[in-house]
Design an enzyme around this catalytic site. Structure first.
Site, PDB file in Angstrom:
ATOM      1  CB  SER A 131      -0.846  -0.025   1.271  1.00 15.94           C
ATOM      2  OG  SER A 131      -1.458   1.220   1.495  1.00 15.94           O
ATOM      3  CE1 TYR A 144      -3.876  -2.281   5.010  1.00 14.16           C
ATOM      4  CE2 TYR A 144      -3.051  -0.091   4.432  1.00 14.16           C
ATOM      5  CZ  TYR A 144      -3.558  -1.316   4.052  1.00 14.16           C
ATOM      6  OH  TYR A 144      -3.742  -1.599   2.718  1.00 14.16           O
TER       7      TYR A 144
END
Ligand SMILES: NC(=O)c1ccc[n+]([C@@H]2O[C@H](COP(=O)([O-])OP(=O)(O)OC[C@H]3O[C@@H](n4cnc5c(N)ncnc54)[C@H](OP(=O)(O)O)[C@@H]3O)[C@@H](O)[C@H]2O)c1
Length: 239
Positions: A131, A144
């Site tokens: 990401s 995350y």
């Protein structure tokens, strides 16, 4: 496989979102597709599907061994399964949640890659779905971001351990309209974490394609990844 044709693939997180989109597009192209997730893949045509919680490393290793019995090569492995957790300040993040994110988003992929190595399965290309949050450090991404940053480094380390003709990258897919975006766009706190306003604005536009369109775009970029340094982090938006 450098010509872009994929005969066989393993896709983790095949029950929804990008992993399901990837599975559907690969099936449509005639590939044999294997996968893992807790809920299982809703597509009937998959060659192997093991329901497993990737946070359970023993069960994940066993599922890999069972599913890949008799498989001696895979053109593509997509380490896609992932959890978002909550948008929150680091100081508010519970340790249990941080550990769970590391287990599912990072360490489960060690179990999967180790099973491929131990079973001597030849792999053409590995992409670990990372990401932009693995490198941006914007407020709120918490566990995350940590888990995806560690995933990036894990791909660099495994690049030394897979044969030199296995392409291997951490790969940011750009924004994809999935269940993860339901939370980010509708539930998370946009006032505290302004980066979410950009996501909300992108939803419903070409900047946030649906899972199958995103899968097609990712598959189209795969041959180009052979020209990038093995183990490197690549963002589809910079290709
Ligand atoms: N959507 C985006 O804009 C975006 C952007 C950048 C990166 N990503 C990455 O893309 C990947 C796919 O996410 P998505 O957006 O498609 O979200 P999603 O629809 O929530 O899909 C997540 C997938 O991961 C699986 N998964 C999660 N926890 C698991 C566990 N403990 N055990 C087994 N499987 C598990 C889920 O299956 P079960 O729930 O059935 O277990 C599901 O199939 C993730 O790695 C995410 O970080 C997404």
């Amino acid at each position: 496989m450098q010509d872009g044709s994929i005969g066989s693939a393993l896709v983790t997180g095949n029950s929804s979102g990008l992993g399901l989109g990837m599975t559907r597009v690969l099936l449509e192209r005639g590939a044999r597709v294997y996968g893992l997730s807790r809920r299982g893949c809703p597509e009937a045509g998959v060659s192997g599907d093991e329901p497993v919680d990737l946070g359970d490393f023993t069960a994940t290793g066993n599922a890999m061994d069972r599913m890949l019995q008799g498989v001696d090569s895979l053109d593509l492995v997509v380490l896609n399964a992932g959890l978002l957790g909550h948008m929150q300040r680091m100081q508010d993040a519970p340790m249990d949640e941080l550990r769970r994110l590391m287990d599912v988003n990072t360490f489960a992929n060690k179990v999967i890659l180790d099973a491929l190595l131990q079973n001597r399965i030849r792999v053409g290309q590995i992409i670990a779905i990372s990401s932009g949050a693995s490198v941006s450090g914007h407020a709120g991404w918490s566990g995350y971001s940590l888990s995806k940053a560690a995933l990036n480094m894990m791909m660099q380390l495994y690049a030394h351990e897979f044969p030199a003709d296995t392409a291997i990258n951490a790969f940011a897919p750009g924004l994809v309209d999935t269940a993860m975006q339901d939370y980010l766009c509708d539930e998370a706190d946009r006032e505290s974490f302004p980066v979410l306003q950009r996501l909300k604005a992108a939803r419903g536009t070409q900047d946030m394609p649906g899972p199958e369109a995103a899968a097609r775009a990712i598959l189209a970029t795969l041959p180009r990844l052979h020209q990038t340094p093995r183990g490197s982090f690549v963002d589809i938006r910079q290709l």
